[in-house]
Design a protein around this motif. Structure first.
Motif, PDB file in Angstrom:
ATOM      1  N   UNK A   1      52.101  38.197  36.359  1.00  0.00           N
ATOM      2  CA  UNK A   1      50.697  37.811  36.468  1.00  0.00           C
ATOM      3  C   UNK A   1      50.015  38.798  37.407  1.00  0.00           C
ATOM      4  N   UNK A   2      49.043  39.515  36.904  1.00  0.00           N
ATOM      5  CA  UNK A   2      48.352  40.523  37.708  1.00  0.00           C
ATOM      6  C   UNK A   2      47.041  39.943  38.225  1.00  0.00           C
ATOM      7  N   UNK A   3      46.703  40.308  39.465  1.00  0.00           N
ATOM      8  CA  UNK A   3      45.524  39.712  40.089  1.00  0.00           C
ATOM      9  C   UNK A   3      44.509  40.707  40.600  1.00  0.00           C
ATOM     10  N   UNK A   4      44.766  41.977  40.487  1.00  0.00           N
ATOM     11  CA  UNK A   4      43.860  42.943  41.121  1.00  0.00           C
ATOM     12  C   UNK A   4      42.793  43.462  40.181  1.00  0.00           C
ATOM     13  N   UNK A   5      41.894  44.252  40.732  1.00  0.00           N
ATOM     14  CA  UNK A   5      40.769  44.820  40.008  1.00  0.00           C
ATOM     15  C   UNK A   5      40.951  46.338  39.865  1.00  0.00           C
ATOM     16  N   UNK A   6      42.195  46.799  39.790  1.00  0.00           N
ATOM     17  CA  UNK A   6      42.437  48.236  39.663  1.00  0.00           C
ATOM     18  C   UNK A   6      41.975  48.707  38.302  1.00  0.00           C
TER      19      UNK A   6
END
Length: 162
Positions: A155-160
């Motif tokens: 589960x990815x959470x960043x705004x990269x």
């Protein structure tokens, strides 16, 4: 050497100072632990699901893809095999509004047809458009006999953005 009664005598002011400093320390420590335990931007967490063989994975040629469902029947996913022959898989649910992304063979990317969001098919990171975070990645495992299995989800959470 002072007696026990002399060692335990503290005035009200000193007692209140000890209580105040001790309470402040507890609050600061609790806040630090809570912040450390939370998923911070730029971090991922892995969710374990029952392993599932990806049927047909062995027939996917380099530069091609296969749609499948994981971890549940209604969770759409895509398996991509890059030009070097390595497999990588992602959720097909766009992070913007949940539309199903498609593999674009010509551009070798993952594209959302709803609002023209583009994801890098090697990393799942946003290349262009409104999606606020990368695609969730499916954790893969190669097993005996060349069988490819899905075994979890990152589960990815960043705004990269790539």
């Amino acid at each position: 050497m002072p007696s026990n009664s002399e060692q335990s005598n503290i005035d009200r002011r000193e007692f209140c100072n000890h209580v105040l400093l001790g309470s402040a320390g507890i609050v600061l420590t609790a806040n630090q632990l809570r912040a450390t335990a939370a998923v911070q931007p730029g971090h991922e967490r892995v969710a374990s699901y029952p392993p599932m063989k990806i049927e047909g994975a062995e027939r996917v040629m380099p530069g091609s893809f296969l749609y499948f469902n994981y971890p549940k029947r209604d969770d759409v996913a895509v398996l991509v095999r890059n030009q070097e022959g390595e497999y990588i898989a992602f959720s097909r649910k766009c992070a913007h509004l949940g539309c199903s992304i498609e593999f674009d063979s010509r551009r070798q990317c993952l594209a959302c047809p709803c609002h023209r969001g583009i994801y890098d098919s090697r990393t799942g990171y946003v290349v262009y458009g409104p999606p606020p975070k990368p695609l969730d990645q499916i954790v893969l495992q190669m097993r005996t006999g060349g069988e490819l299995w899905a075994v979890g989800r990152t589960i990815r959470t960043n705004d990269d953005r790539a």
